[in-house]
Design a protein around this motif. Structure first.
Motif, short mmCIF file in Angstrom:
data_model
loop_
_atom_site.label_atom_id
_atom_site.label_comp_id
_atom_site.label_asym_id
_atom_site.label_seq_id
_atom_site.Cartn_x
_atom_site.Cartn_y
_atom_site.Cartn_z
N ALA A 234 66.33 22.61 50.71
CA ALA A 234 67.28 23.73 50.67
C ALA A 234 67.11 24.52 49.37
CB ALA A 234 68.71 23.21 50.80
N ILE A 235 66.94 23.81 48.26
CA ILE A 235 66.76 24.48 46.97
C ILE A 235 65.44 25.26 46.95
CG2 ILE A 235 66.38 24.11 44.49
CD1 ILE A 235 68.36 21.77 44.68
N GLU A 236 64.38 24.65 47.50
CA GLU A 236 63.08 25.32 47.54
C GLU A 236 63.16 26.59 48.40
OE1 GLU A 236 58.44 24.41 48.90
OE2 GLU A 236 60.00 22.89 49.18
N PHE A 237 63.85 26.51 49.52
CA PHE A 237 64.01 27.68 50.38
C PHE A 237 64.72 28.82 49.63
CE2 PHE A 237 67.09 29.97 53.04
CZ PHE A 237 66.23 30.68 53.87
N LEU A 238 65.83 28.49 48.98
CA LEU A 238 66.60 29.51 48.26
C LEU A 238 65.80 30.08 47.08
CD1 LEU A 238 70.05 27.69 48.27
CD2 LEU A 238 69.56 29.88 49.38
N SER A 239 65.02 29.23 46.43
CA SER A 239 64.25 29.68 45.27
C SER A 239 63.17 30.68 45.66
CB SER A 239 63.61 28.48 44.56
OG SER A 239 64.60 27.59 44.09
N GLY A 240 62.79 30.67 46.94
CA GLY A 240 61.78 31.61 47.41
C GLY A 240 62.33 32.98 47.74
N LEU A 241 63.63 33.16 47.59
CA LEU A 241 64.27 34.43 47.88
C LEU A 241 64.48 35.22 46.58
CD1 LEU A 241 67.01 33.21 50.40
CD2 LEU A 241 64.70 34.02 50.91
N ASP A 242 64.49 36.52 46.69
CA ASP A 242 64.64 37.38 45.51
C ASP A 242 66.11 37.67 45.25
OD1 ASP A 242 64.12 39.04 43.38
OD2 ASP A 242 63.68 40.79 44.65
N GLN A 265 70.00 39.05 53.31
CA GLN A 265 68.70 38.53 52.93
C GLN A 265 68.59 37.03 53.25
OE1 GLN A 265 67.77 39.14 48.80
NE2 GLN A 265 65.85 37.99 48.89
N VAL A 266 69.64 36.27 52.91
CA VAL A 266 69.62 34.83 53.18
C VAL A 266 69.62 34.56 54.69
CG1 VAL A 266 70.83 32.64 52.87
CG2 VAL A 266 70.76 34.29 51.00
N ALA A 267 70.49 35.26 55.41
CA ALA A 267 70.61 35.04 56.85
C ALA A 267 69.29 35.36 57.56
CB ALA A 267 71.74 35.88 57.41
N SER A 268 68.64 36.48 57.19
CA SER A 268 67.39 36.86 57.83
C SER A 268 66.30 35.84 57.55
CB SER A 268 66.94 38.25 57.33
OG SER A 268 67.88 39.24 57.70
N ALA A 269 66.25 35.35 56.30
CA ALA A 269 65.25 34.34 55.95
C ALA A 269 65.49 33.04 56.69
CB ALA A 269 65.25 34.11 54.44
N LEU A 270 66.75 32.67 56.87
CA LEU A 270 67.09 31.46 57.61
C LEU A 270 66.63 31.56 59.07
CD1 LEU A 270 70.69 30.27 56.62
CD2 LEU A 270 68.58 28.94 56.52
N ILE A 271 66.88 32.70 59.66
CA ILE A 271 66.50 32.89 61.05
C ILE A 271 64.98 32.85 61.19
CG2 ILE A 271 66.47 34.58 62.94
CD1 ILE A 271 69.30 35.43 62.02
#
Length: 477
Positions: A234-242, A265-271
């Motif tokens: 989860a942390i790695e996923f979030l760290s990849g977002l701007d 931005q988070v929701a689109s990346a999650l999907i």
């Protein structure tokens, strides 16, 4: 007599006549005993009803019960109250209640949504009696709210809609992306009264209070590989977002701290991650849904989000502190809220330990049901929640109802059963199963088609399972 305009203005027009008759009977009472169930729906039912009775100038006393069995109804009958208002239970025990009514012990007024027993009474407000689904379209708190609107003492009671919505969500009536059916009229009342906001948002639990990594790690609703149940992932996923993940003090931001663009931005990346990971389309669709916010509560607290509020309430009554939950519902933001938060921490720990026990010990599979007996290892007040959480875990099938047992006292055992929407669509009715199987062994039970419970004598577990397995088989054949 109610006018056509009054009926049109009612939150659930089909129940308007019943609500008016119940309200008129309550106004005639010198005093009322308010008896309610202890889960989140029961607590909010009691809060809605007690505030409405207070505003109508009626004297009342409140009593909470874990289960309304024959002994409990007899205890109620032994009080000095001539009028008893039952909220979030009563319909399923109407055969017992009716005997006391016939004996002149008290006049019952019932605002409930559970499957009625084969008896009736004059003052009975239940959506099922008018063809409305009580398991999915109106909760016990919703029925209490319909009654409150009919009472209309000091004001029209529309502000109480927020508590009815908390009760409906606590009763898991929002599982298809939001509240529907009769609940929609109550939501509309809450929005119009300015106490509720209906939003389209990320449909994950903990948007107000959980740090972003925990929000995603604990997202059991989505189960995205590499993120769900994976703190590092989860942390790695979030760290990849701007986007900035921590505030000025170095603390993780929460969903509520993000602005609209950041949430998108988070929701689109999650999907995108879910699609790439092969998550089924129905679970992906469920990532975004209708959410409910209590606009007069402080942002970032458990009380702001309806789902988190309902969990807080569950953590009070299930540990014999229904008084604390009721006080929070009625506005206590001091000692009662502090105590509720302490109980919530304890509740979460107990659920986690209970779930781990089930995962370790496993379940026993019969032809049509699966079951486990926690005995004293899991509290009888939370064993049903644990059972629901266990479905889908390793060795726990989604294709069979799960039945859980836990010690209630030296003489009795609590039974909780959980099903699923697709099993209900195939004919499952756990309310009937719990009632018939328990009565076959000298107990009693009831509830909803998808979730129900019972109490049986100690030593009758195997006979109960045999009866329940046969009943479920007949329903699903």
């Amino acid at each position: 007599m109610a006018t056509a305009d009054a009926e049109t203005d009612a939150p659930v027009p089909a129940l308007h006549g019943r609500a008016q008759r119940c309200a008129a009977r309550l106004r005639e009472a010198d005093s009322v005993l308010l008896a309610s169930h202890i889960d989140a729906d029961g607590l909010t039912s009691a809060a809605v009803a007690s505030r409405a009775l207070e505003r109508a100038g009626l004297q009342f006393e409140t009593l909470f019960s874990k289960q309304l069995d024959e002994a409990e109804v007899a205890r109620i009958a032994a009080t000095d109250y001539d009028t008893v208002l039952f909220t979030d239970f009563g319909s399923g025990q109407l055969d017992v209640i009716a005997r006391h009514e016939a004996a002149g012990d008290f006049t019952p007024v019932i605002a409930d949504h559970h499957q009625p027993a084969d008896a009736d009474t004059e003052y009975h407000l239940n959506p099922l009696l008018e063809g409305i689904d009580g398991a999915a379209e109106l909760s016990g708190a919703g029925a209490a709210y319909v009654l409150a609107r009919a009472l209309e003492g000091d004001g029209d009671n529309r502000d109480l809609a927020k508590l009815a919505v908390v009760g409906a969500v606590g009763d898991m009536q929002d599982t298809d992306g939001g509240l529907r059916g009769a609940n929609e009229g109550i939501v509309a009342d809450g929005v119009a009264a300015g106490v509720l906001a209906e939003e389209t948002d990320l449909a994950l639990y903990g948007r107000q209070t959980r740090p972003l990594p925990k929000l995603l790690e604990y997202a059991s609703e989505a189960r995205i590989p590499g993120i769900s149940n994976d703190e590092a992932g989860a942390i790695e996923f979030l760290s990849g977002l701007d986007l900035p993940l921590k505030d000025g003090d170095g603390d993780w931001r929460r969903w509520v701290d993000l602005d609209g663009d950041e949430r998108q931005q988070v929701a689109s990346a999650l999907i995108r991650r879910a699609v790439a990971s092969g998550v089924p389309s129905d679970r992906i669709d469920g990532l975004i849904g209708t959410t409910y916010v209590l606009t007069d509560e402080t942002p970032g607290t458990e009380l702001r989000d309806v789902s988190e509020f309902s969990t807080l309430l569950n953590a009070t009554a299930r540990y014999e502190r229904a008084d604390v939950g009721l006080a929070v519902c009625l506005g206590d933001r001091g000692g009662a809220l502090d105590r509720a938060r302490t109980l919530l921490r304890n509740h979460r720990r107990n659920l986690s330990e209970g779930l781990q026990w089930v995962k370790t010990e496993g379940v026993t599979a019969e032809e049509n049901v699966q079951w486990f007996d926690a005995e004293s290892r899991i509290r009888e007040t939370i064993v049903g929640i644990v059972a629901g959480m266990a479905v889908g875990a390793s060795g726990v099938s989604r294709s069979k109802p799960i039945v859980a047992f836990a010690d209630k006292n030296d003489d009795e055992v609590k039974v909780s059963a959980r099903g699923s929407g697709h099993l209900v669509r195939d004919g499952l009715d756990l309310s009937a199963v719990m009632r018939e199987a328990s009565r076959a062994v000298g107990g009693d039970g009831g509830g909803h088609d998808v979730a129900a419970g019972a109490t049986i004598p100690r030593g009758e577990r195997d006979a109960f399972i045999e009866a329940a397995d046969e009943l479920v088989g007949e329903q699903l054949e």
